[in-house]
Design a protein around this motif. Sequence first.
Motif: not given
Length: 298
Positions: A183-187, A203-216, A218-223, A262-265
Motif C-alpha cells: 500500500x502507498x504510504x504518506x511521506x 493543494x498539490x499534496x491534497x490532490x496526491x492524497x486524493x489519488x492515493x485514497x482512490x488507489x487504496x 480499490x485495493x481494499x475492495x480487491x483484497x 490499508x484501513x489505517x493508511x
Amino acid sequence: MDVKFINPFLNGTQEVLKKMAFMDAVPGKPYLKKEETASGDVSGIIGITGDATGSLALSFSEKCICKIVSNMLGEEHPEVTKEILDAVGELTNMVSGASRTQLEKMGMAVYAAIPTVVHGQGHTITHILKSPSLVIPFSTAAGPFFIDVCIKTTEAGEKSAAAQASSQASAATADVRRPAAAAPRIDIRPNAQGGPGKPANLEEAKAGAAGKLEILRARLKEISATRNSIQNDLNTKPFMEVTKRQKLKKEVSFYDQKIKQIKLDIMGLEMVSKLSLEDIENPKIAKHYQNYDDNRKS
C-alpha cells in the motif's frame, strides 16, 4: 427430532470416514438422549440453520479420534493434542457438509456455522433446541464414536429469511486470488531544523492524497474480495485436505492483517486531505483537563 434426518447424517459420516481416514464405520441402533452428558471424550459441535435448524455433534473416544487423525495425516498421534482438536473441528465440518449435501437431495437448503470443539471426560453437549437428541453410535476398529443430532424443519418464513441471507452473503464474495501489492504510504520528511516538513504546494499534496485514497480504496475492495473468497472455500468445501485447509486459514489471517493496515493508511490520508495550510504551519493542540495550569508554579 425428525427420523427422516437419520440417513443423511449416517451416510455422510460413513462417507467422510471412508474418504479421509480410510476407515469403515459401522452404525449401531439409533436412540434418543435426554441428558446433556457427551457419549465420548472429545466432541465437535456445529449449529445448523436454513430449512432445518438445530445442532450436530460428533463425539469420539480418545483412542478412536487419535487413530482417525493418524490415518488422515499419515503420522502417529498417540494422545490428544492441539492437532487432534483442530482435526475434530475439521471432521465436524466435513460430516456436516456431507450430510447437508444429502439433505439438499431431499429438497432442503441447510447452512452450517463454525464448529466448536470440547475435550474432557464427562463434558456436556447443549443443543440449540431444548428437546431430546438422536444419537447414532458407530463402531470402528479403533473404538466407538457417536453422532448426536437435534434438528427440526423450520417454518416458511424462517426458510425464506435463511435463503435470502445466504444469497446476500454469496453475492458479497468474488473469486479473486491475486497477491496484494504494498500500500502507498504518506511521506512526510523532517525539514532542516528537525521539525515536521510541509509540502511546497498544499493543494498539490491534497490532490496526491486524493489519488492515493482512490488507489487504496480499490485495493481494499480487491483484497477483501480475495479474503472472502478463500473463507468461502473453507466454509463450502468440507472434503478439502487438512494441509490445504490449514494453508488457506493462514492466508485468511494474512489478508486480515493487510486489510487492517490499508484501513489505517486510508484513515491517515483522509486526515491529510482535510488539513489546511494553517493547520500545518500553526498546529493547535487542545489542552486536556489533566494539563497543569500555565500559571502554576512548581
